[in-house]
Design a protein around this motif. Structure first.
Motif, mmCIF file in Angstrom:
data_model
loop_
_atom_site.group_PDB
_atom_site.id
_atom_site.type_symbol
_atom_site.label_atom_id
_atom_site.label_comp_id
_atom_site.label_asym_id
_atom_site.label_seq_id
_atom_site.Cartn_x
_atom_site.Cartn_y
_atom_site.Cartn_z
ATOM 1 N N ASP A 139 0.854 -1.195 0.000
ATOM 2 C CA ASP A 139 0.000 0.000 0.000
ATOM 3 C C ASP A 139 0.886 1.239 0.000
ATOM 4 O O ASP A 139 0.846 2.048 0.925
ATOM 5 N N HIS A 144 -5.101 2.133 0.350
ATOM 6 C CA HIS A 144 -5.360 0.975 -0.509
ATOM 7 C C HIS A 144 -5.721 1.379 -1.937
ATOM 8 O O HIS A 144 -6.548 0.740 -2.592
ATOM 9 N N VAL A 147 -1.014 -0.836 -5.611
ATOM 10 C CA VAL A 147 -0.116 -1.894 -5.151
ATOM 11 C C VAL A 147 1.152 -1.838 -5.993
ATOM 12 O O VAL A 147 1.077 -1.728 -7.222
#
Length: 369
Positions: A139, A144, A147
């Motif tokens: 993260d 979030h 990635v």
């Protein structure tokens, strides 16, 4: 059930409680089964997934990702290609009606996309491969939103036949014996801001105190051969023997060593005492896509041990999956191995974005002094 010898003598109240308990469990079980069927209904499998990415190594990416993804899920990957800026502009233009499902960016452009409201948080439950990657890749921008799926670093490359004693630190750029044979990336490039921060760290400053870096860069400018915008320019300068020392991103290291072998000069990579600048290529779900679940399945797929190994063996990307094992001759060409991974430093992208315009203006000012 209540006639079991184990339950003889229980009160009517207890019997009522037990019956209600089992009724509740039955209803819960039916709800779970119904939700499973409902989830399958509201998450239809698309025939294609549109992935926005760069055009580099596309044949290998199709081989390692698109073809096995289609084989596993029956979904075709369709690529939207271009550089970071062009693809970000297209996302902005289609913000109200997105045509892209998942996007690959550098951290800097992913951060801009977040600020523009173009990305949506991923659901970690749909990406079990997160457990297999380094913590700093899970993260990297917070919330979030993205990635990290591939890692790079900025090392110092130098000519050992021209420079003695060996280079060991960013401070070596200020040595008299390399004056006139050094180059740096421009501030308005991926690694430009990191040059400022690393110079500050080398000379007693920090990310919060950059003045030592600015002072030393102003001192260094007259000693530079030139400033480069593309790593290919720095490689050419090495070939022409106009540069003996330069920061070189790991994705260009293979091209530099190939040029060195072809031209016949030695070159070595150094992990400086101050550490290695780390960078990530990130992947994210586009806000508003109707295929968010499958975008997350795509992210999970490219983080898997199998795909990360295949991409590394083909020298497409350096793995973030902790369980990938590579032959020494392959690992030496990538951001790989305990020594390099432990030396990585990732700077705060939000902090850089906040100050970048100011830094570019000051950089251009000291260049012309």
């Amino acid at each position: 059930f209540i006639t079991s010898p184990l339950y003889k003598g229980i009160s009517i109240l207890q019997e009522v409680v037990i019956r209600r308990l089992f009724t509740g469990l039955l209803v819960f079980s039916l709800c779970v089964l119904t939700w499973g069927a409902f989830a399958d209904e509201v998450l239809p499998k698309p025939t294609k997934l549109v992935v926005s990415t760069w055009g580099f190594n596309l044949d290998l990416i199709r081989k390692n990702i698109a073809e096995p993804f289609k084989e596993k899920y029956g979904i075709e990957i369709v690529y939207d290609l271009g550089n970071n800026a062009a693809r970000l502009a297209r996302l902005v233009a289609n913000k109200d009606n997105p045509v892209v499902d998942v996007v690959h960016f550098t951290r800097a452009y992913a951060y801009r996309a977040i600020q523009e409201g173009l990305l949506q948080p991923y659901n970690p439950n749909n990406i079990p491969s997160l457990a297999e990657i380094y913590e700093w890749a899970r993260d990297p921008l917070g919330g979030h939103y993205a990635v990290g799926y591939a890692v790079q670093h900025l090392a110092l490359a130098y000519r050992p036949d021209k420079i003695t004693p060996p280079v060991t630190s960013w401070k070596d750029f200020w040595r008299d014996d390399v004056a006139g044979y050094i180059t740096l990336p421009d501030m308005n490039t991926t690694y430009g801001p990191s040059i400022l921060i690393m110079c500050a760290r080398a000379w007693g400053g920090s990310e919060e105190d950059l003045e030592p870096g600015w002072e030393k860069l102003a001192e260094l400018m007259p000693r530079l051969t030139t400033i480069y915008r593309r790593s290919s320019e720095a490689i050419t300068l090495f070939q022409q023997e106009e540069v003996w020392l330069a920061p070189i991103p790991s994705f260009a290291w293979g091209r530099l060593t190939a040029a060195a072998e072809a031209t016949g000069f030695p070159v070595e990579q150094v992990i400086p005492a101050e550490g290695l600048v780390g960078e990530l290529s990130v992947v994210a779900v586009v806000k508003g896509t109707p295929n968010a679940y499958w975008a997350e399945k795509y992210i999970d797929f490219i983080l898997s041990h199998e795909v990360q190994t295949a991409e590394a063996l083909d020298l497409v990307d350096s793995p973030v999956n902790m369980y990938v094992e590579l032959p020494p001759e392959i690992g030496a060409k990538l951001t790989y191995g305990e020594e390099i991974i432990d030396a990585l430093i990732f700077f705060d992208q939000a902090f850089i974005a906040q100050h970048l315009d100011e830094w570019i203006a000051r950089w251009n000012e000291i260049r012309t002094q």
